[in-house]
Every structure is written in structure tokens, then in C-alpha cells.
Design an enzyme around this catalytic site. Structure first.
Site, short mmCIF file in Angstrom:
data_model
loop_
_atom_site.label_atom_id
_atom_site.label_comp_id
_atom_site.label_asym_id
_atom_site.label_seq_id
_atom_site.Cartn_x
_atom_site.Cartn_y
_atom_site.Cartn_z
N SER A 1 70.00 38.58 20.16
CA SER A 1 68.82 37.75 20.38
C SER A 1 67.63 38.30 19.58
CB SER A 1 68.50 37.78 21.87
OG SER A 1 67.22 37.27 22.12
N TYR B 1 67.07 42.22 30.29
CA TYR B 1 67.91 41.33 29.47
C TYR B 1 67.86 41.77 28.00
CZ TYR B 1 69.34 37.39 26.62
OH TYR B 1 69.95 36.62 25.65
N LYS C 1 70.78 43.53 25.37
CA LYS C 1 71.20 43.07 24.03
C LYS C 1 71.08 44.21 23.02
CE LYS C 1 72.38 38.94 25.04
NZ LYS C 1 73.76 38.54 24.97
P1 NAD Z 1 75.20 30.15 29.14
O1 NAD Z 1 74.82 30.78 30.44
O2 NAD Z 1 75.10 28.66 29.02
O3 NAD Z 1 76.68 30.59 28.74
C1 NAD Z 1 77.23 31.82 29.10
C2 NAD Z 1 78.62 31.56 29.66
O4 NAD Z 1 79.21 32.81 30.02
C3 NAD Z 1 78.61 30.69 30.92
O5 NAD Z 1 79.55 29.64 30.78
C4 NAD Z 1 78.99 31.64 32.03
O6 NAD Z 1 79.71 30.98 33.07
C5 NAD Z 1 79.84 32.66 31.28
N1 NAD Z 1 79.88 33.99 31.89
C6 NAD Z 1 78.84 34.69 32.41
N2 NAD Z 1 79.27 35.89 32.85
C7 NAD Z 1 80.60 35.95 32.61
C8 NAD Z 1 81.61 36.92 32.84
N3 NAD Z 1 81.32 38.09 33.42
N4 NAD Z 1 82.88 36.65 32.46
C9 NAD Z 1 83.19 35.46 31.88
N5 NAD Z 1 82.28 34.49 31.65
C10 NAD Z 1 81.00 34.74 32.00
O7 NAD Z 1 74.32 30.86 28.01
P2 NAD Z 1 74.13 30.44 26.49
O8 NAD Z 1 72.75 29.90 26.33
O9 NAD Z 1 75.27 29.64 26.02
O10 NAD Z 1 74.13 31.88 25.82
C11 NAD Z 1 75.32 32.45 25.30
C12 NAD Z 1 75.01 33.85 24.84
O11 NAD Z 1 73.98 33.83 23.87
C13 NAD Z 1 74.54 34.80 25.94
O12 NAD Z 1 75.09 36.07 25.72
C14 NAD Z 1 73.04 34.82 25.75
O13 NAD Z 1 72.47 36.01 26.23
C15 NAD Z 1 72.94 34.72 24.24
N6 NAD Z 1 71.65 34.17 23.79
C16 NAD Z 1 71.23 32.98 24.28
C17 NAD Z 1 70.01 32.46 23.86
C18 NAD Z 1 69.49 31.17 24.43
O14 NAD Z 1 68.29 30.92 24.32
N7 NAD Z 1 70.31 30.31 25.02
C19 NAD Z 1 69.24 33.16 22.93
C20 NAD Z 1 69.71 34.39 22.44
C21 NAD Z 1 70.94 34.88 22.88
C1 WQD Z 2 59.13 29.38 24.57
C2 WQD Z 2 57.63 29.21 24.55
C3 WQD Z 2 56.52 30.28 26.41
C4 WQD Z 2 58.33 27.69 29.46
C5 WQD Z 2 63.63 33.26 25.68
C6 WQD Z 2 64.18 34.67 25.71
C7 WQD Z 2 64.92 34.97 24.43
C8 WQD Z 2 65.98 33.91 24.18
C9 WQD Z 2 65.39 32.53 24.21
C10 WQD Z 2 67.90 34.18 25.63
C11 WQD Z 2 56.87 30.48 24.93
C12 WQD Z 2 56.37 28.78 26.48
C13 WQD Z 2 57.98 28.29 28.27
C14 WQD Z 2 57.35 27.00 30.21
C15 WQD Z 2 55.74 27.51 28.49
N1 WQD Z 2 66.93 33.96 25.21
N2 WQD Z 2 56.71 28.18 27.79
N3 WQD Z 2 56.10 26.92 29.67
O1 WQD Z 2 60.53 33.17 25.87
O2 WQD Z 2 60.68 32.46 23.44
O3 WQD Z 2 62.70 33.17 24.61
O4 WQD Z 2 64.68 32.32 25.44
O5 WQD Z 2 68.91 34.21 26.00
O6 WQD Z 2 65.50 36.22 24.56
O7 WQD Z 2 63.11 35.59 25.87
O8 WQD Z 2 61.72 31.02 25.22
O9 WQD Z 2 61.75 28.72 26.03
O10 WQD Z 2 61.11 30.56 27.63
O11 WQD Z 2 59.53 29.95 25.82
O12 WQD Z 2 54.60 27.40 28.07
O13 WQD Z 2 57.61 26.46 31.30
O14 WQD Z 2 57.27 28.24 25.55
O15 WQD Z 2 55.37 30.95 26.83
O16 WQD Z 2 55.67 30.50 24.17
P1 WQD Z 2 61.27 32.53 24.80
P2 WQD Z 2 61.09 30.03 26.24
#
Ligand code: NAD
Ligand code: WQD
Length: 338
Positions: free
Chosen positions: A124, A149, A153
Site C-alpha cells: 500500500s 495496518y 504492510k
Molecule cells: P477485501 O477485504 O475486499 O479482500 C480481502 C479478502 O481476504 C476478503 O475476501 C477476505 O474474506 C479475505 N481474507 C481475510 N483474511 C483472510 C484469511 N486469514 N485467510 C483467507 N482469506 C482471508 O480487501 P481488498 O480491498 O480487496 O484488499 C486486498 C488486499 O489489498 C489487502 O491485503 C489490502 O490490505 C490491500 N490493499 C487494499 C487497498 C484498498 O484500498 N482496498 C489499498 C492498498 C492495499
Molecule cells: C480518502 C480521502 C480522507 C472518508 C486508505 C488507507 C490506505 C489504503 C486506501 C488500504 C482522505 C477523505 C474519507 C470520509 C473524507 N488502504 N475522506 N470523508 O485514507 O487515502 O487511504 O485507503 O487498504 O492504506 O489509509 O482513503 O478513502 O479513507 O480517504 O473526507 O468519510 O477522503 O480524509 O482525504 P485513504 P480514504
């Protein structure tokens, strides 16, 4: 070619499975359904005509994961499974470290035992921390994270780098996602947050559909164009494609780090404006205090992924908001239970 996809029924995993199938790969999914539903499988089948093999289980269950490696010849692993709610990670650090760090170690051990050398890990942009200045570039030192979190990562990046040092035949891709949003253009797949959404886009869609009254904007006194936070929003379709393109690095051993973003920052007000155009109505919002741990601006330098993977994000912010809205309208209650 079989690709083991952990967390393959989640938001990013499901879209990636579709792209994998469309590119001729065979995804094999393990997911414990902690944050997803089994009905996602039928949606993948509806879009691609292929029902992926699904294993209901936990990545921390090494014997179970090992049995999957024994049953299938796995060429690479794409590791999405984990917990991702930043705020929750502050109150439940042990759970986050156990699933995200211990889970990633278990997976690596089973890979090692089965001589599988290729893994793509969901990292991330949060690993750049609060002290670096955007655009964030892969060669920057990673920063001081602001929550468990983010720390999880950062630690998995370090653990996997050490895993490579000890096993130089490995190919490890650390993909640093910026802010994935949007949905499959069919409206069949999208983000399905349980409870109150933590992230901006799902919150806006729920205000737009009338599930929530008002969006709280966390601060309008940041040093940005309009005072609201700036982020690099990226269409889920582009992000999913990035994983398929990263599989190209499978033959190059090493630790390969790529930002996946557009390189463009948009403010909260700009996202709201685009969403209002997509749904044809204003979004009700109010300004509240800043959210702890937020930074003013976060956007990527995207040159490396373009140069080495020939990947770049193609979708505009308007496509992201209109696909998010399309998914919400077609699935007001998210995925069905079965
Ligand atoms: P998500 O929660 O939709 O998907 C994660 C999946 O993993 C889910 O289906 C959940 O049921 C499964 N899971 C959780 N724990 C598990 C375990 N112990 N064993 C097997 N399955 C398990 O999340 P996402 O948005 O698809 O994110 C996927 C990955 O990307 C995550 O590692 C997240 O941290 C990373 N990531 C997400 C974002 C974002 O904004 N969505 C940003 C950066 C990184
Ligand atoms: C985006 C912008 C908020 C909600 C997070 C994690 C990152 C990655 C993606 C992981 C910011 C603003 C948000 C609301 C708002 N994740 N906001 N009102 O914080 O950039 O990133 O998600 O798996 O690790 O930190 O994303 O969508 O929460 O926020 O004003 O109700 O929107 O302050 O500027 P963020 P976000």
C-alpha cells in the site's frame, strides 16, 4: 497456468481473477469469507464463463494451504488476503498483525516447502508514511507509518525481502496500491463494504443512494488546491490488470517494487463533483475536523510500472465514479448471501 489467489473473493481479488481468466490464467482461490461472500464466484462465472476453483479456508492454516499446493501445480501466488480497515487496526492491533503478518509468513513457508518461487503481494502507498513528499517514488525510503495496518504492510515488505535474500531464486513483487475505487463495468462486481464504510468512495455512493444522510469531509484546511485531502484514485480495472502485467516479472528473480496509481491527485471536493455528475444529483456533505493519521496529499510517481511492466492506468476519475454508481444502483444491498 495455475495462480493461487489468496483473498480472491474480496474487492481487488475478484476483479483480478476476472482479468486472470481473460488473460488465459487459471485462478485458484482461497478465502475465509471474513470480508466477502461466496456469491462473488457466480459473478466471476457470469462475466468470464469460468467458475474458479474455490477453497474455503484461512491462510494461517498451513496444512490446508499445503494441501492446495499438493492438489494443483501452482506457478505463482497473488496474495490479497488480509485485514484492511485502518481505524480498526488501531483498536485491534494483535488481530491485524496476526492475520496480515503471521498469515503472510505461513503462506511463504508453504510456498517454500512446495518450491513455488513467485509471489505478488498487496502492499500500500501507506508505506511511504507521513514524512515523504509526493509524488511517492519506489526508491524513497519507506516512512513512519501511522497505524498498525500500515505497519503490517511495511513489515511484510521487509519479511518478504529477507525471504528473498535467503532464497535468491524467488521473484517477489511488492505492489503499492494507491486508492482503488470503481467497479466492473458490467455492474456485476464492485466494492461491498460491511457496516459503515471507512473509505471515501463507498461512503459517497451510500449517501447518493440514500443509505446515509451526509458525507463528513475530514478537514478543508489542508495545504491543497481547495483545502481538502488529495489522493491518487485508481480504477479497480486498471489495478487488476496491473497484477496480470506483474506476472511478467515471474521469470526475473528479485524483489520488484511498483506503485500502482494514476500519478494524478484529486481532492475530496473534486471526487464529490465527479460523483454528482455521475449520479445526476448533488451529494450532501459537511466539513468536520481532520481525521487522525491523514496526510494532505498522496499520489504516485508511476514511471517505473510503465517502463518495466508496460502498465499504466487508463481510466479517468469520471469513469471511476460512474462505474461505482452503476454498481451501487444495480446492487443496492451489495452481493447476495448465496
Ligand atoms: P477485501 O477485504 O475486499 O479482500 C480481502 C479478502 O481476504 C476478503 O475476501 C477476505 O474474506 C479475505 N481474507 C481475510 N483474511 C483472510 C484469511 N486469514 N485467510 C483467507 N482469506 C482471508 O480487501 P481488498 O480491498 O480487496 O484488499 C486486498 C488486499 O489489498 C489487502 O491485503 C489490502 O490490505 C490491500 N490493499 C487494499 C487497498 C484498498 O484500498 N482496498 C489499498 C492498498 C492495499
Ligand atoms: C480518502 C480521502 C480522507 C472518508 C486508505 C488507507 C490506505 C489504503 C486506501 C488500504 C482522505 C477523505 C474519507 C470520509 C473524507 N488502504 N475522506 N470523508 O485514507 O487515502 O487511504 O485507503 O487498504 O492504506 O489509509 O482513503 O478513502 O479513507 O480517504 O473526507 O468519510 O477522503 O480524509 O482525504 P485513504 P480514504
Amino acid at each position: 497456468m495455475n495462480i493461487l489467489v489468496t483473498g480472491g473473493l474480496g474487492y481487488i481479488g475478484s476483479h483480478t481473477c476476472v482479468k486472470l481468466i481473460e488473460s488465459g490464467y487459471t485462478p485458484i482461490i482461497i478465502d475465509n469469507l471474513y470480508n466477502s461472500k461466496k456469491s462473488v464466484l457466480k459473478r466471476i462465472e457470469k462475466i468470464t464463463g469460468h467458475l474458479p476453483q474455490f477453497y474455503y479456508g484461512d491462510i494461517r492454516d498451513k496444512a490446508y494451504v499445503d494441501s492446495i499446493f499438493k492438489k494443483h501445480s501452482i506457478s505463482a501466488v497473488i496474495h490479497f488476503a488480509g485485514l484492511k480497515a485502518v481505524g480498526e487496526s488501531v483498536t485491534k492491533p494483535l488481530e491485524y498483525y496476526e492475520v496480515n503478518i503471521y498469515g503472510s509468513i505461513c503462506l511463504a513457508q508453504v510456498m517454500r516447502d512446495n518450491k513455488v518461487n513467485n509471489i505478488i503481494f498487496s502492499s500500500s502507498a501507506t508505506v511511504y508514511g507521513e514524512d515523504n513528499t509526493p509524488p511517492f517514488i519506489e526508491s524513497m525510503p519507506t516512512g513512519k507509518t501511522t497505524n498498525p495496518y500500515g505497519t503490517s504492510k511495511l513489515m511484510v515488505e521487509q519479511i518478504y525481502t529477507d525471504f528473498y535474500q535467503a532464497n535468491p531464486q524467488l521473484s517477489i513483487c511488492l505492489l503499492r496500491y494507491f486508492n482503488p475505487v470503481g467497479a466492473h463495468p458490467s455492474g456485476l462486481m464492485g466494492e461491498d463494504p460491511q457496516g459503515i464504510p471507512n473509505n471515501l468512495m463507498p461512503y459517497i455512493t451510500q449517501v447518493a443512494i440514500g443509505k446515509r444522510e451526509c458525507l463528513s469531509i475530514y478537514g478543508n484546511d489542508y495545504p491543497t488546491r481547495d483545502g481538502t485531502g488529495v489522493r491518487d484514485y485508481l480504477h479497480i480495472e486498471d489495478l487488476a490488470q496491473g497484477h496480470v502485467d506483474a506476472l511478467k516479472k515471474m521469470n526475473d528473480s528479485g524483489v520488484h517494487i511498483y506503485n500502482l496509481g494514476t500519478g494524478i491527485g484529486n481532492s475530496v471536493l473534486e471526487v464529490i463533483d465527479s460523483f454528482s455528475r455521475a449520479c445526476g444529483a448533488p451529494i450532501n456533505y459537511k466539513i468536520v475536523a481532520r481525521r487522525a493519521g491523514d496526510i494532505a496529499e498522496c499520489f504516485a510517481d508511476v514511471k517505473k510500472a510503465k517502463l518495466e511492466l508496460n502498465w499504466h492506468a487508463k481510466h479517468t476519475l469520471d469513469q471511476m465514479t460512474s462505474d461505482s454508481w452503476h454498481w451501487q444502483v444495480k446492487n443496492p444491498n451489495g452481493y447476495p448471501d448465496e
